[in-house]
Motif scaffolding. Structure first.
Motif, PDB file in Angstrom:
ATOM      1  N   LEU A 100       0.823  -1.221   0.000  1.00 42.80           N
ATOM      2  CA  LEU A 100       0.000   0.000   0.000  1.00 42.80           C
ATOM      3  C   LEU A 100       0.853   1.266   0.000  1.00 42.80           C
ATOM      4  N   PHE A 101       2.034   1.170   0.607  1.00 46.01           N
ATOM      5  CA  PHE A 101       2.878   2.364   0.711  1.00 46.01           C
ATOM      6  C   PHE A 101       3.301   2.875  -0.674  1.00 46.01           C
ATOM      7  N   ALA A 102       3.356   1.953  -1.658  1.00 44.75           N
ATOM      8  CA  ALA A 102       3.767   2.351  -3.004  1.00 44.75           C
ATOM      9  C   ALA A 102       2.718   3.230  -3.689  1.00 44.75           C
ATOM     10  N   VAL A 103       1.467   3.192  -3.191  1.00 46.42           N
ATOM     11  CA  VAL A 103       0.417   3.981  -3.857  1.00 46.42           C
ATOM     12  C   VAL A 103      -0.167   5.075  -2.956  1.00 46.42           C
ATOM     13  N   VAL A 104       0.356   5.174  -1.734  1.00 45.40           N
ATOM     14  CA  VAL A 104      -0.212   6.131  -0.781  1.00 45.40           C
ATOM     15  C   VAL A 104      -0.216   7.554  -1.335  1.00 45.40           C
ATOM     16  N   GLU A 105       0.888   7.960  -1.951  1.00 48.15           N
ATOM     17  CA  GLU A 105       0.965   9.347  -2.424  1.00 48.15           C
ATOM     18  C   GLU A 105      -0.054   9.590  -3.537  1.00 48.15           C
TER      19      GLU A 105
ATOM     20  N   GLN B  39      -5.981   8.128   7.138  1.00 49.13           N
ATOM     21  CA  GLN B  39      -5.251   9.390   6.929  1.00 49.13           C
ATOM     22  C   GLN B  39      -5.455   9.939   5.519  1.00 49.13           C
ATOM     23  N   LEU B  40      -6.142   9.165   4.673  1.00 49.48           N
ATOM     24  CA  LEU B  40      -6.231   9.536   3.258  1.00 49.48           C
ATOM     25  C   LEU B  40      -7.605  10.020   2.809  1.00 49.48           C
ATOM     26  N   ALA B  41      -8.608   9.885   3.665  1.00 44.09           N
ATOM     27  CA  ALA B  41      -9.960  10.296   3.271  1.00 44.09           C
ATOM     28  C   ALA B  41     -10.782  10.559   4.528  1.00 44.09           C
ATOM     29  N   PRO B  42     -11.808  11.390   4.443  1.00 44.35           N
ATOM     30  CA  PRO B  42     -12.632  11.662   5.625  1.00 44.35           C
ATOM     31  C   PRO B  42     -13.597  10.531   5.986  1.00 44.35           C
ATOM     32  N   ARG B  43     -13.826   9.606   5.036  1.00 45.20           N
ATOM     33  CA  ARG B  43     -14.729   8.490   5.337  1.00 45.20           C
ATOM     34  C   ARG B  43     -14.164   7.180   4.796  1.00 45.20           C
TER      35      ARG B  43
ATOM     36  N   VAL C 219     -20.684   5.146  -5.598  1.00 40.22           N
ATOM     37  CA  VAL C 219     -20.648   5.931  -4.346  1.00 40.22           C
ATOM     38  C   VAL C 219     -19.223   6.218  -3.864  1.00 40.22           C
ATOM     39  N   ALA C 220     -18.258   5.392  -4.287  1.00 41.05           N
ATOM     40  CA  ALA C 220     -16.922   5.492  -3.685  1.00 41.05           C
ATOM     41  C   ALA C 220     -15.903   6.091  -4.636  1.00 41.05           C
ATOM     42  N   ASP C 221     -14.920   6.771  -4.041  1.00 39.02           N
ATOM     43  CA  ASP C 221     -13.836   7.354  -4.842  1.00 39.02           C
ATOM     44  C   ASP C 221     -12.697   6.362  -5.028  1.00 39.02           C
ATOM     45  N   ALA C 222     -12.567   5.448  -4.077  1.00 35.17           N
ATOM     46  CA  ALA C 222     -11.478   4.464  -4.184  1.00 35.17           C
ATOM     47  C   ALA C 222     -11.856   3.206  -3.415  1.00 35.17           C
TER      48      ALA C 222
ATOM     49  N   ARG D  33      -3.362   9.935  -1.886  1.00 34.64           N
ATOM     50  CA  ARG D  33      -3.466  11.211  -1.171  1.00 34.64           C
ATOM     51  C   ARG D  33      -3.755  12.355  -2.153  1.00 34.64           C
ATOM     52  N   LYS D  34      -3.010  12.338  -3.263  1.00 40.09           N
ATOM     53  CA  LYS D  34      -3.160  13.418  -4.255  1.00 40.09           C
ATOM     54  C   LYS D  34      -4.559  13.420  -4.881  1.00 40.09           C
ATOM     55  N   ALA D  35      -5.202  12.257  -4.911  1.00 39.03           N
ATOM     56  CA  ALA D  35      -6.524  12.167  -5.560  1.00 39.03           C
ATOM     57  C   ALA D  35      -7.620  12.808  -4.711  1.00 39.03           C
ATOM     58  N   ARG D  36      -7.287  13.256  -3.507  1.00 36.83           N
ATOM     59  CA  ARG D  36      -8.240  13.931  -2.602  1.00 36.83           C
ATOM     60  C   ARG D  36      -9.563  13.165  -2.544  1.00 36.83           C
ATOM     61  N   LEU D  37      -9.476  11.991  -1.949  1.00 40.03           N
ATOM     62  CA  LEU D  37     -10.610  11.067  -1.943  1.00 40.03           C
ATOM     63  C   LEU D  37     -11.604  11.428  -0.839  1.00 40.03           C
TER      64      LEU D  37
END
Ligand SMILES: C[S@@+](CC[C@H](N)C(=O)[O-])C[C@H]1O[C@@H](n2cnc3c(N)ncnc32)[C@H](O)[C@@H]1O
Length: 239
Positions: free
Chosen positions: A42-47, A73-77, A118-121, A50-54
């Protein structure tokens, strides 16, 4: 043609029960993962995530939620979904980012309890490989349905390899109904009891034919598994 279909369904139901029970027991006994570390792939895609503002990430087949603290840490929901209830109970104890609302849902990937787009990711770590060809196609279709166009899916699945071929000759029974390579096995070996499919590169490309593959890498995750097995880590975008 009714009779063979029924036989196939009955066999499928038994496999489903075996796999579901085996995961529930693993999480209940607490012996599955030795650590609470998130999946290292997962660490390989975290950035990128994050940039996709999910807004909403689904962790589909979240198990005991080892990835939820990082995802929070990457999305509000975030929603963690699994069919193993004992894993979901453990998930509730995980420390998550206070700015994120974390929900849990008991369910089956083949029938996700979410509306369309419904989902961004979505994250799907070592889950799809617990299925036959028909299951895998259903899982991918469902994940596609719940993601919005342009939404991202990070999936990691086990790869077919020489060590696996040897291991399966000893511990597995081939049960595949795959139209491609047929590397689906019923394993009856301690912690790995249940259905396992091992993906070739060709299969990944076929299963994700309707998606845009942004990244695809065959990796050994040495910190995760002591044995020399490889995984396909795929970041795909819903078209
Ligand atoms: C190897 S564990 C991975 C758990 C988690 N993704 C992780 O990285 O720790 C596989 C998980 O997939 C879940 N699973 C397998 N088939 C499923 C299905 N059809 N529906 C929902 N969950 C499923 C199991 O219950 C188990 O929690």
């Amino acid at each position: 043609m009714g009779e063979p279909d029924q036989r196939h369904k009955a066999a499928g139901d038994r496999l489903y029960d075996l796999s579901a029970r085996s995961w529930d027991e693993k999480f209940r006994s607490g012996d599955h993962y030795a650590t609470d570390r998130p999946f290292e792939g997962l660490f390989a895609v975290v950035e990128e995530l994050r940039k996709a503002r999910l807004g909403l990430i689904l962790d589909i087949g979240c198990g005991d939620g080892r990835n939820i603290p990082l995802l929070s840490q990457l999305a509000p929901r975030i929603v963690g979904l699994d069919r193993a209830e004992s894993g979901l109970l453990r998930l509730r104890e995980k420390p998550t980012d206070p700015r994120c609302s974390v929900f849990v849902a008991k369910g089956d990937i083949a029938r996700l309890p979410f509306g369309d787009a419904v989902a961004d990711a979505a994250v799907n770590v070592w889950v799809m490989n617990h299925g036959t060809d028909a299951d895998i196609r259903a899982y991918i279709a469902e994940m596609r349905r719940v993601l919005r166009p342009g939404g991202l899916l990070f999936a990691s699945v086990s790869a077919w390899s020489f060590p696996i071929a040897v291991g399966m000759a000893v511990f597995g029974r081939r049960i595949g109904d795959s139209s491609l390579d047929g590397h689906t096995y019923l394993i009856r070996f301690r912690s790995e009891e249940g259905v396992h499919h091992f993906f070739t590169r060709r299969e990944i490309l076929d299963y994700f034919g309707e998606w845009r593959i942004l990244r695809m890498a065959r990796r050994r995750h040495r910190a995760e598994t002591p044995v020399k097995i490889a995984f396909w880590d795929v970041l795909a975008q819903r078209r």
